[in-house]
Design an enzyme around this catalytic site. Structure first.
Site, PDB file in Angstrom:
ATOM      1  N   THR A 116       0.810  -1.208   0.000  1.00 32.07           N
ATOM      2  CA  THR A 116       0.000   0.000   0.000  1.00 32.07           C
ATOM      3  C   THR A 116       0.848   1.265   0.000  1.00 32.07           C
ATOM      4  O   THR A 116       1.948   1.287   0.577  1.00 32.07           O
ATOM      5  CB  THR A 116      -0.932   0.017   1.238  1.00 32.07           C
ATOM      6  OG1 THR A 116      -1.615   1.276   1.323  1.00 32.07           O
ATOM      7  CG2 THR A 116      -0.152  -0.183   2.527  1.00 32.07           C
ATOM      8  N   ASP A 117       0.288   2.317  -0.600  1.00 30.19           N
ATOM      9  CA  ASP A 117       0.955   3.627  -0.567  1.00 30.19           C
ATOM     10  C   ASP A 117       0.995   4.229   0.829  1.00 30.19           C
ATOM     11  O   ASP A 117       1.764   5.159   1.090  1.00 30.19           O
ATOM     12  CB  ASP A 117       0.278   4.600  -1.527  1.00 30.19           C
ATOM     13  CG  ASP A 117      -1.191   4.882  -1.212  1.00 30.19           C
ATOM     14  OD1 ASP A 117      -1.754   4.235  -0.300  1.00 30.19           O
ATOM     15  OD2 ASP A 117      -1.785   5.744  -1.892  1.00 30.19           O
ATOM     16  N   GLU A 118       0.184   3.703   1.745  1.00 28.47           N
ATOM     17  CA  GLU A 118       0.098   4.306   3.076  1.00 28.47           C
ATOM     18  C   GLU A 118       1.393   4.182   3.871  1.00 28.47           C
ATOM     19  O   GLU A 118       1.591   4.897   4.856  1.00 28.47           O
ATOM     20  CB  GLU A 118      -1.077   3.701   3.857  1.00 28.47           C
ATOM     21  CG  GLU A 118      -2.417   3.995   3.206  1.00 28.47           C
ATOM     22  CD  GLU A 118      -3.597   3.699   4.110  1.00 28.47           C
ATOM     23  OE1 GLU A 118      -3.479   3.922   5.333  1.00 28.47           O
ATOM     24  OE2 GLU A 118      -4.633   3.259   3.593  1.00 28.47           O
ATOM     25  N   TYR A 141      -2.153  -0.165  10.962  1.00 25.70           N
ATOM     26  CA  TYR A 141      -2.287  -0.868   9.677  1.00 25.70           C
ATOM     27  C   TYR A 141      -1.089  -0.621   8.775  1.00 25.70           C
ATOM     28  O   TYR A 141      -0.446  -1.564   8.304  1.00 25.70           O
ATOM     29  CB  TYR A 141      -3.576  -0.451   8.968  1.00 25.70           C
ATOM     30  CG  TYR A 141      -3.531  -0.724   7.480  1.00 25.70           C
ATOM     31  CD1 TYR A 141      -3.407  -2.025   7.015  1.00 25.70           C
ATOM     32  CD2 TYR A 141      -3.585   0.305   6.545  1.00 25.70           C
ATOM     33  CE1 TYR A 141      -3.331  -2.303   5.643  1.00 25.70           C
ATOM     34  CE2 TYR A 141      -3.519   0.048   5.185  1.00 25.70           C
ATOM     35  CZ  TYR A 141      -3.397  -1.249   4.743  1.00 25.70           C
ATOM     36  OH  TYR A 141      -3.319  -1.506   3.402  1.00 25.70           O
ATOM     37  N   LYS A 145       1.839  -3.250   7.417  1.00 26.91           N
ATOM     38  CA  LYS A 145       2.154  -3.487   6.008  1.00 26.91           C
ATOM     39  C   LYS A 145       3.623  -3.150   5.715  1.00 26.91           C
ATOM     40  O   LYS A 145       4.287  -3.859   4.942  1.00 26.91           O
ATOM     41  CB  LYS A 145       1.228  -2.672   5.115  1.00 26.91           C
ATOM     42  CG  LYS A 145      -0.204  -3.192   5.068  1.00 26.91           C
ATOM     43  CD  LYS A 145      -0.309  -4.606   4.511  1.00 26.91           C
ATOM     44  CE  LYS A 145      -0.058  -4.662   3.018  1.00 26.91           C
ATOM     45  NZ  LYS A 145      -0.247  -6.035   2.471  1.00 26.91           N
TER      46      LYS A 145
END
Length: 327
Positions: A116-118, A141, A145
């Site tokens: 994910t880009d997060e 989260y 990741k």
């Protein structure tokens, strides 16, 4: 190719399974069938199914027999749930990834980690995150990741595992579990329920259709280099612009919009530089306007899919997350 798709009964995973099968590949799905896993997502798709946890080595070994590659979508993915209870995120997103890597290491499999880009955290305009930028995850989260990503890169360097990472933008499309922003607001608008906008709604995200995301991951599976990271970006929009678009397409009333207390640690902006993946030949095919129109129509025509979901466990979560905010 025979491919093990973990988390293949979930949202993006099921789109990827469909894509591989339509391309003539043999697909094995391993899914824990948590609240977000749904066998109905794979109806009509030829595949071999195993129910189980990626953190269990024996389950992974059984599901992966005869496979040439693993594509890992299995993850706890919802930021709000990670704030309420982070432990499951660590177990699946970090330990589960490590178990998959161990199997790939000992059996010579290629592994693609769908991430994910997060993990990049807040990005100030006009910068777009590149693959070699530092990671600064803000939520349990995104931190979990990031931990999985780091395990992938470590296994490549230490053990020579044939593995790589893709980092995708906010993904949307049919069959997305309705706790996420777009399906939550679309289905609530259909039912005349409040649309709970966090804070001022000025957060900015890139939006990526599931079919474009899956095309990127397949390209990375076939052409990506071990130890590399590939960003998969979308089209940037402010959250309030997305809300207005949803109202336009659903016919929802503007007074359904409710600004509520913001999420703790809420990032303001994500943006990805996808030029590295485009260098392999990837190009998105879905415009945001076309994608939103298609997605809204799918939820309009498939109430039988989402109405049963928005009860039971989902209802309890919704009340916990939004009850006080909307009171």
């Amino acid at each position: 190719m025979r491919v093990l798709v973990t988390g293949g009964a979930g949202f993006i995973g099921s789109h990827f399974v469909r894509r591989l099968v339509e391309g003539g590949n043999e697909v094995v799905v391993l899914d824990k069938l948590t609240y977000a896993g749904n066998r109905a997502n794979l109806e009509g798709v030829e595949h071999e199914f195993h129910e189980g946890d990626i953190a269990d080595p024996e389950t992974v070994a059984l599901a992966a027999r005869g496979c040439a590659a693993i594509v890992n979508f299995a993850a706890e993915t919802h930021v709000d749930r990670s704030i309420l209870g982070p432990a499951e995120f660590i177990l699946t997103d970090v330990l589960g990834t490590q178990v998959l890597l161990d199997h790939a290491r000992h059996h010579g499999l290629r592994l693609v980690q769908a991430a994910t880009d997060e993990v990049y955290g807040d990005v100030e305009a006009p910068h777009a995150s590149r693959e070699d930028d530092p990671i600064r995850p803000s939520s349990p989260y995104s931190a979990s990741k990031a931990g999985g990503d780091m395990q992938v890169l470590a296994y490549v360097r230490t053990y020579g595992v044939d593995a790589l990472v893709t980092r995708g933008a906010n993904t949307y499309g049919p069959r997305q579990y309705p706790e996420k922003f777009l399906p939550l607001f679309i289905t609530n608008a259909f039912d005349g329920l409040p649309l709970p906008v966090y804070g001022d709604g000025r957060q900015r995200r890139e939006w990526l259709h599931a079919e474009d995301h899956c095309a990127a991951i397949e390209l990375a599976l076939r052409e990506g280099r071990p130890g590399e990271i590939y960003n998969v970006g979308g089209q940037e929009r402010e959250n309030m612009d997305v809300v207005r678009t949803i109202l336009d397409h659903t016919g929802g009333r503007p007074d359904l919009v409710r600004h509520v207390d913001d999420r703790p640690g809420h990032d303001r902006r994500y943006s990805l530089d996808s030029s590295k993946l485009m260098g392999l030949g990837w190009q998105p095919r879905w415009s945001f306007d076309r994608g939103i129109s298609q997605t809204v129509e799918w939820y309009r025509e498939n109430r039988a899919w989402w109405e049963p979901i928005k009860s039971g466990e989902y209802r309890a979560y919704y009340e916990q997350q939004y009850g006080a905010r909307l009171a």
